[in-house]
Scaffold this active site. Structure first.
Site: not given
Length: 746
Positions: A41-42, A228-229, A259, A617
């Site tokens: 996504k980044t 974002d997020e 998340q 992670r």
């Protein structure tokens, strides 16, 4: 939008998968990118920003918001590599940094603050609230959680006048106390020309609502907005975003409901789940290809999260290698758990050529780190705790930052009181309190009084020695303020350290008899170094901008990923990070999932999302560990394996120890996996008649006993929850389910 292309977009779209390309090429209108863990996504956000510029959109019309300074800097660097210098003019920052920058320009319109306002961090906030509680002659128990209550108010855009409605479940006296503290706290912030961390967004929203012309200016400025997020936004962030995007509606939000793990601090997952309702006609693009984890790790994580109901389904997949099975290790007790983890880490480094910085150890609560720290020290395993004592929370750093705050904003009484007698100048607390009382009675700051000889002479009870000392202090601070106009921040810090006598104090060990002056001086040297780096990147930035930078630094921003040490952190602190090897320890019922989540289905789902984050992670190897017995408050307790371990199918996990048979993966509801807490499971099973017993009538002030946490005092009660202040300081104040909490009245 100008249709002409100004840049070659080949590099922008290079190596993007079809869904990523679609997201990057979606320019106008509302866009929801559902980005699964490790789905790039980044990169998509960065490439989309570059493509906006390539399509002729002016970079200063683009606003991109992330949740960490580290992510913002990484995105800016990547965008510059793709598109060059124009990317430098994109506004790319965190919510709080964005608001701080705008408020420096606009806050004076309120008539309550000037643009040199200070930003109080969490420690400053707690100190100021404690002052308010003392001035109102309220008990220490009131202080324990009221600062968190005020934070909740602001994150939900609730002002002083309306806060009582938000605490209607409390008793009337408690309502009045909280409202009085909140009111006095806000008054003191204004007197200090200061905002707290939550105020940055709260005040920005207020200005946008109260001053339509200001809002219109920034709506015109930021025609293309990316967030974002988005699943982690709270009410204030949601409203701020909606206000800014209202005119052009070119809003791109990126996130993953699976998340969303910050509900306990105000994040509202409904913001992302309801995006299509808020923006009818919005395009929805799912990024489902994972580039991070092995097939085994990803399939295990998917199997766990599918037990949640409140989510948007997606099929996360990867072309990565299958990888080895997840290792689940059940140990006899928590000390053996630490020993086995240490042994395996050493084996990974010595036999499989992993580096220490490839490895992360994640736990649900901070208290779990102790045994691992002790074992790592015994074994000589280098480690660092992320989220421990932060660099900027060290006393010597806070002292010098306080000097800088007063230099930038002389009205800042909170920071002035911290440093007025540091180093010691014979300015005792009693006389400083007299100064503060006089200043408050005159509607002035303390510095205004000490800098004016006539005013100082009017303060009762001050002796000649004190007046001489405080005048000398005022002259020194005014000299520093003058120097700040021409000195860079790093040089100003050096001046303060030398001229104030602070360095000399450390070298002589004269502060409270402390003898750790050398290490503290080294920390200050590191601080000067960080200031120098800031100046190199922001050569013309004023002191206030550096103080913004310091106030908004987070734990993640300070992580050196190349440092050869194992990273120890909570699951929540690991959000946004990835490691080749991950150990998730303490996979036990009442620990992960946490005991406080076992009484509520929504809380349990958030715990499962936290587990999903922990599992994803890991890139190559994943270990889960549990102890069959664990020490809690000096007593060894029997533990059951976490339901989250049980939800992983046998095909993806190797169990080195006992594991209960997995739950039915075809179940449509996680309720089938529900098990009440072990502390009172037997009592419920053997005495079902208790369900028909009349409810206990708890009253504020009652003394109760919790089966795990001991004695406590009832602070508030309603028909669903009970708030208890526990005698054990590690438990503090807890809000529990009145129906399910294992308590009884004493």
């Amino acid at each position: 939008m100008d249709e002409q292309n100004f840049f070659d977009t080949t590099e922008i779209f290079k190596d993007l998968n079809p869904e990523q390309q679609e997201a990057v090429n979606c320019i106008d209108g509302a866009l929801l990118i559902m980005a699964g863990a490790g789905s790039g996504k980044t990169r998509v956000l960065t490439c989309r920003i570059a493509n906006l510029i390539a399509q002729g959109i002016l970079p200063w019309n683009i606003l991109a918001i992330t949740f960490t300074n580290k992510a913002a800097n990484e995105m800016k660097h990547r965008a510059e590599n793709l598109i060059g210098e124009p990317a430098r003019n994109v506004w790319l920052s965190t919510f709080h940094a964005f608001c701080a920058k705008i408020l420096r320009r606009e806050i004076e319109i309120t008539g309550k603050f000037d643009r040199n306002f200070a930003i109080f961090n969490a420690g400053d906030t707690k100190s100021l609230v404690k002052q308010c509680v003392a001035e109102l002659n309220l008990g220490e128990s009131v202080f324990q959680n009221v600062h968190l209550k005020i934070s909740d108010f602001k994150n939900n855009l609730i002002d002083v006048e309306h806060c009582r409605e938000a605490i209607s479940y409390e008793n009337p006296a408690r309502q009045r106390n909280i409202q009085e503290i909140y009111k006095l706290y806000q008054k003191k912030l204004q007197e200090n020309n200061a905002l707290d961390f939550d105020d940055l967004i709260f005040m920005m929203v207020k200005i946008f609502k109260d001053y339509p012309d200001v809002l219109a200016k920034y709506q015109e400025r930021f025609q293309y907005i990316s967030i974002d997020e988005y699943q982690d936004t709270n009410v204030a962030q949601y409203v701020l975003t909606k206000l800014l995007a209202a005119k052009y509606k070119n809003l791109c939000v990126v996130g993953d409901a699976d998340q969303s793990i910050y509900g306990w601090r105000g994040a509202d997952m409904r913001n992302i789940l309801n995006f299509e309702r808020d923006y009818p006609g919005a395009r929805v693009i799912k990024l489902e290809q994972n580039y991070r984890s092995t097939k085994t790790i990803l399939n295990a994580a998917n199997a766990v999260i599918q037990n949640n109901i409140d989510r948007k389904p997606k099929n996360l997949w990867t072309q990565n290698e299958r990888g080895g099975k997840i290792i689940f290790l059940s140990c006899d007790d928590d000390r053996l758990e630490a020993a086995n983890v240490a042994r395996e880490i050493r084996r990974l480094v010595e036999q499989e050529n992993f580096l220490y910085n490839d490895i992360a150890l994640l736990y649900r609560t901070n208290a779990q780190s102790r045994l691992f720290e002790e074992r790592f020290m015994q074994e000589g395993i280098p480690y660092i705790i992320i989220g421990g004592l932060k660099f900027y929370d060290r006393k010597e750093i806070k002292d010098i930052v306080a000097y800088l705050h007063v230099i930038a904003n002389p009205r800042d009484d909170l920071h002035l009181r911290r440093i007025i007698n540091v180093p010691a100048r014979g300015l005792g607390l009693t006389n400083v309190a007299r100064l503060a009382d006089f200043a408050a009675s005159q509607g002035l700051s303390i510095f205004e009084v000490v800098a004016d000889g006539k005013l100082l002479a009017q303060v009762d009870g001050l002796n000649q020695r004190f007046c001489a000392g405080v005048k000398k202090f005022a002259a020194m601070m005014m000299s520093f303020s003058e120097s700040a106009r021409s000195y860079t921040v790093d040089k100003l810090i050096e001046l303060v350290l030398n001229e104030s006598g602070y360095i000399e104090m450390l070298r002589q060990g004269t502060e409270d008899g402390k003898r750790d002056g050398q290490s503290r001086e080294e920390n200050l040297g590191e601080f000067i170094g960080s200031a120098k780096e800031f100046v190199e990147i922001n050569p013309n930035a004023p002191l206030e901008e550096f103080l913004n930078h310091v106030a908004l630094i987070t734990d993640i921003d300070t992580i050196d990923e190349k440092e050869a040490r194992v990273k120890l952190m909570t699951v929540h602190a690991a959000k946004g990070l990835e490691f080749p090897v991950v150990f998730v320890v303490g996979m036990e019922e009442e620990l992960f999932p946490h005991i406080n989540a076992l009484y509520d289905e929504d809380d349990l789902e958030e715990e499962r999302r936290a587990c999903y984050v922990a599992l994803t992670r890991a890139k190559k190897k994943l270990y889960l560990t549990a102890a069959t017995r664990r020490m809690f408050f000096g007593q060894m307790k029997s533990q059951e394996v976490s339901r989250f371990v049980e939800e992983i199918p046998d095909a993806f996990i190797d169990c080195l120890g006992k594991r209960v048979k997995p739950v039915n993966q075809k179940s449509s509801s996680p309720k089938s996996a529900y098990r009440p807490p072990t502390a009172y499971r037997a009592a419920q099973m053997t005495a079902p008649a208790k369900k028909a017993s009349p409810p206990v009538n708890y009253q504020v002030g009652d003394i109760v006993n919790h089966k795990l946490w001991g004695a406590g005092t009832v602070m508030a009660v309603n028909n669903k929850t009970i708030t208890i202040s526990f005698a054990n300081p590690e438990r503090g104040v807890k809000v529990l389910s009145l129906k399910a909490a294992p308590i009884n009245k004493l």
